[in-house]
Design an enzyme around this catalytic site. Structure first.
Site, PDB file in Angstrom:
ATOM      1  N   ASP A   1     -59.404 -17.811  62.132  1.00  0.00           N
ATOM      2  CA  ASP A   1     -58.529 -18.629  62.991  1.00  0.00           C
ATOM      3  C   ASP A   1     -59.055 -18.296  64.450  1.00  0.00           C
ATOM      4  OD1 ASP A   1     -57.924 -19.772  60.677  1.00  0.00           O
ATOM      5  OD2 ASP A   1     -55.763 -20.021  61.096  1.00  0.00           O
TER       6      ASP A   1
ATOM      7  N   HIS B   1     -57.788 -13.659  61.986  1.00  0.00           N
ATOM      8  CA  HIS B   1     -57.830 -14.390  63.331  1.00  0.00           C
ATOM      9  C   HIS B   1     -59.276 -13.670  63.908  1.00  0.00           C
ATOM     10  CE1 HIS B   1     -53.959 -15.477  62.346  1.00  0.00           C
ATOM     11  NE2 HIS B   1     -54.152 -16.173  63.166  1.00  0.00           N
TER      12      HIS B   1
HETATM   13 ZN   LIG Z   1     -53.777 -20.747  64.854  1.00  0.00          ZN
END
Ligand SMILES: [Zn+2]
Length: 204
Positions: free
Chosen positions: A18, A168
């Site tokens: 992400d 992430h």
């Molecule tokens: Zn997020």
């Protein structure tokens, strides 16, 4: 549709990264992309609309690489279940416009910010052709206290056929860049191969 895992009993796994956007500029972890390219590992990247605008050249570069499937992570990373339908649509339409402009394509996959969802958010996403994609393997990488060793250990412990792993790539998946080479090697050793999230829509 909402999925947490790919519907398969084959030893495949989907790595997802992400790029969340916040009120302050969120960064970019180029080492993650470099490792994926070096190892030829397909991955699904959930890019936020505003993140894409802040990283327009990087977004275009990623979108042109067939190794990556680009999904959307909303425009402003709001808490979707707290929004009205109109607000949800406004956010998604804005991010889809940015997506189209920078990648030339429409995303198929939507990662709800914070993983927060309800039947309405899923339905609204679906009306734009988006499958809501959660995960079943959490690395804990937004916590700076979670080391690379712990990330790798958790992934090996939790992964099963069809797992979707969340990490992430906005610089806030603190130890994910460091963990990634070992994570890939270990999953390969366990017989896994890597697929896009959208592999759920076709034979894998
Ligand atoms: Zn997020």
């Amino acid at each position: 549709m909402l999925i947490r895992r790919l519907p398969t009993s084959e030893r495949v796994v989907a790595l997802t990264f992400d790029a969340c956007q916040t009120l302050k500029p969120a960064g970019y972890a180029p080492q993650i992309i470099a490792t994926l390219r070096k190892e030829r590992i397909p991955a699904t990247l959930f890019l936020g609309g505003r993140w894409m605008e802040w990283h327009a050249d990087i977004t275009k570069n990623l979108a042109h690489d067939p190794l990556f499937e680009i999904g959307t992570h909303s425009y402003l990373h709001p808490h979707f279940p707290k929004l009205t339908e109109k607000q949800m649509r406004a956010d998604l339409e804005k991010t889809l416009a940015v997506h189209q402009k920078l990648t030339g394509r429409k995303p198929k996959a939507f990662r709800p910010p914070y993983g927060e969802h309800n039947p309405l958010t899923v339905k609204v996403a679906e009306s734009y052709g988006l499958t809501s994609v959660l995960w079943d393997v959490e690395t804990g990488d937004p916590d700076p206290g979670v080391s690379a060793t712990e990330i790798v250990r958790e992934v090996f412990r939790q992964t099963k056929p069809g797992s979707i792993i969340i990490q992430h790539m906005n610089g806030r998946g603190w130890h994910s860049p460091e963990a990634l080479p070992e994570l890939i090697a270990g999953l390969r050793k366990r017989g896994y191969r890597f697929v896009y999230v959208s592999a759920m829509n076709r034979p894998v």
